[in-house]
Design a protein around this motif. Structure first.
Motif, PDB file in Angstrom:
ATOM      1  N   HIS A  32      -1.930  -4.574   3.067  1.00 60.53           N
ATOM      2  CA  HIS A  32      -2.113  -3.491   4.034  1.00 60.53           C
ATOM      3  C   HIS A  32      -2.782  -2.277   3.382  1.00 60.53           C
ATOM      4  O   HIS A  32      -3.699  -1.669   3.967  1.00 60.53           O
ATOM      5  CB  HIS A  32      -0.760  -3.104   4.625  1.00 60.53           C
ATOM      6  N   ASN A  33      -2.344  -1.919   2.175  1.00 60.60           N
ATOM      7  CA  ASN A  33      -2.940  -0.773   1.487  1.00 60.60           C
ATOM      8  C   ASN A  33      -4.397  -1.039   1.109  1.00 60.60           C
ATOM      9  O   ASN A  33      -5.254  -0.139   1.200  1.00 60.60           O
ATOM     10  CB  ASN A  33      -2.136  -0.441   0.233  1.00 60.60           C
ATOM     11  N   GLU A  35      -6.469  -2.964   2.713  1.00 57.17           N
ATOM     12  CA  GLU A  35      -7.237  -2.897   3.964  1.00 57.17           C
ATOM     13  C   GLU A  35      -7.469  -1.449   4.370  1.00 57.17           C
ATOM     14  O   GLU A  35      -8.563  -1.066   4.792  1.00 57.17           O
ATOM     15  CB  GLU A  35      -6.465  -3.640   5.051  1.00 57.17           C
ATOM     16  N   ARG A  36      -6.429  -0.629   4.233  1.00 57.23           N
ATOM     17  CA  ARG A  36      -6.513   0.747   4.733  1.00 57.23           C
ATOM     18  C   ARG A  36      -7.298   1.659   3.784  1.00 57.23           C
ATOM     19  O   ARG A  36      -8.008   2.544   4.218  1.00 57.23           O
ATOM     20  CB  ARG A  36      -5.101   1.308   4.933  1.00 57.23           C
ATOM     21  N   LYS A  37      -7.151   1.401   2.493  1.00 56.21           N
ATOM     22  CA  LYS A  37      -7.765   2.307   1.523  1.00 56.21           C
ATOM     23  C   LYS A  37      -9.201   1.924   1.143  1.00 56.21           C
ATOM     24  O   LYS A  37     -10.009   2.788   0.796  1.00 56.21           O
ATOM     25  CB  LYS A  37      -6.910   2.354   0.253  1.00 56.21           C
ATOM     26  N   ARG A  40     -11.456  -0.790   5.270  1.00 54.14           N
ATOM     27  CA  ARG A  40     -11.764  -0.035   6.491  1.00 54.14           C
ATOM     28  C   ARG A  40     -12.737   1.117   6.231  1.00 54.14           C
ATOM     29  O   ARG A  40     -13.698   1.304   6.994  1.00 54.14           O
ATOM     30  CB  ARG A  40     -10.475   0.476   7.134  1.00 54.14           C
TER      31      ARG A  40
END
Length: 392
Positions: A32-33, A35-37, A40
């Motif tokens: 998740h990190n 993907e987000r950092k 994306r």
């Protein structure tokens, strides 16, 4: 289901569940990190740059001719960045999942090995316990060099073995002493009957003598059985009598007067005996009578018996000391055992069933009291009886 598995497997499975849960959570959080950092922002930047179109109206057709190829080239570059970011994300996810499974497998394997080493003393303890039975209660568990629950368990088990060993030893002594105590009068009765049978014409005096011996032996058997019944009785007696110790001790002294006169023994009361205790009058009388009777019976000719009553907090202490033959130190732990005799031949000549002190201890414990003894051979013996005081 878990109860059918070994402790080692249960620890491995439970720890494995924790490892699995932790590894999955960490993997999901890292994905998740990432993907987000990283993914994306790059994709968003590439999409935004691709959609941007120059809106300057002063651009001439000649300028537009060379701007379009540049814009298309930049658009393709941004799309390439987006594709690379997505591929990197997929590779990161795949790698994270692979490492997650590796960590789970290694964690469970390490747990299995470590738990096996940690439980090794338990397995040794179990094997030792299996080899201990009623025939080798003297065997003890080797000292475990750990200061944890396992070491404490081994120490507790050794303590339990000590108690069991002593209990079995007491039972054996009780059985041997009881058999000897009961055999003596029975042998006497049988010998008298055999003497009569051998005599072809026994006289009336022979019959009378045999009857007297049989009666004495029978009475001795009855006394032993009665004492055993009192010793093992679980009847709930009333313990609400107010017992005046001065009157009780005075009555006992009067009852023992023929014996004290015969041995020229003085019974002295020291201090104040006006204290009262609550309990069963008959049982307390029997306990104190047995103690004073022994103090006279095993005393020297011309000796003394001293009685003192004192208060210690809310407890009443009765001290009974004599100037008798005393008790050897090695015999003191056993004197309250049923039928135990220090000098069997001498004790039997004096009389008694060997249950007196056992009955005394039982009576005192029924009153929530305690009894202690101190003795020195050739000097005398002192019994300290404690009764809890009850204010009513």
């Amino acid at each position: 289901m878990l109860n059918k598995l070994s402790l080692r497997m249960r620890l491995t499975l439970l720890t494995g569940c924790i490892v699995i849960l932790t590894a999955v959570c960490l993997t999901l959080i890292s994905i998740h990190n990432a993907e987000r950092k990283f993914v994306r922002p790059n994709v968003l930047q590439a999409v935004t740059t691709t959609k941007m179109v120059p809106l300057n109206s002063s651009i001439t057709p000649d300028h537009e001719a060379w701007i379009r190829p540049a814009a298309n080239e930049e658009k393709l570059s941004n799309i390439s960045v987006e594709v690379r970011a997505i591929k990197a994300k997929d590779q990161f996810v795949d790698t994270s999942v692979i490492y997650m499974f590796i960590i789970i497998i290694l964690g469970m394997a390490a747990t299995y090995v470590i738990s096996g080493r940690a439980l090794k003393p338990v397995n040794q303890l179990s094997k030792t316990i299996k080899n201990i039975n009623e025939h080798n209660l003297s065997h003890r568990i080797d000292h475990i060099q750990t200061k944890d629950e396992i070491g404490s368990l081994a120490g507790s088990f050794n303590t339990m073995l000590n108690r069991l060993d002593e209990s079995f030893a007491r039972q054996k002594r009780f059985a041997a002493n009881a058999a000897h105590e009961l055999k003596t009068p029975l042998t006497t009765i049988k010998a008298g009957i055999q003497v009569l049978k051998l005599d072809k014409s026994p006289s009336i005096e022979d019959y009378k003598e045999n009857v007297d011996i049989t009666e004495l032996s029978t009475q001795r058997l009855i006394d032993v059985v009665d004492d055993l019944l009192k010793l093992t009785s679980e009847e709930k007696a009333k313990f609400a009598d107010k017992i005046a110790l001065s009157d009780t001790l005075q009555h006992i002294a009067q009852e023992l007067e023929p014996m004290t006169r015969q041995k020229n023994i003085q019974i002295q009361v020291v201090g104040e005996c006006s204290h009262a205790i609550f309990g069963n009058q008959t049982l307390v009388y029997r306990a104190l009578f047995n103690l004073l009777e022994n103090a006279v019976k095993y005393n020297k000719h011309g000796g003394k018996v001293q009685i003192a009553v004192s208060l210690r907090g809310y407890n009443t202490i009765i001290h009974i000391s004599d100037t008798g033959i005393g008790i050897p130190n090695e015999e003191l732990p056993h004197i309250f055992e049923p039928f135990y005799r220090i000098d069997k031949s001498r004790s039997r000549d004096i009389g008694g069933s060997g249950l007196g002190l056992s009955i005394v201890k039982t009576i005192i414990e029924k009153h929530n009291g305690t009894i202690a003894v101190q003795s020195e051979p050739g000097v005398g013996t002192t019994f300290d009886v404690l009764f809890p005081s009850q204010h009513k």
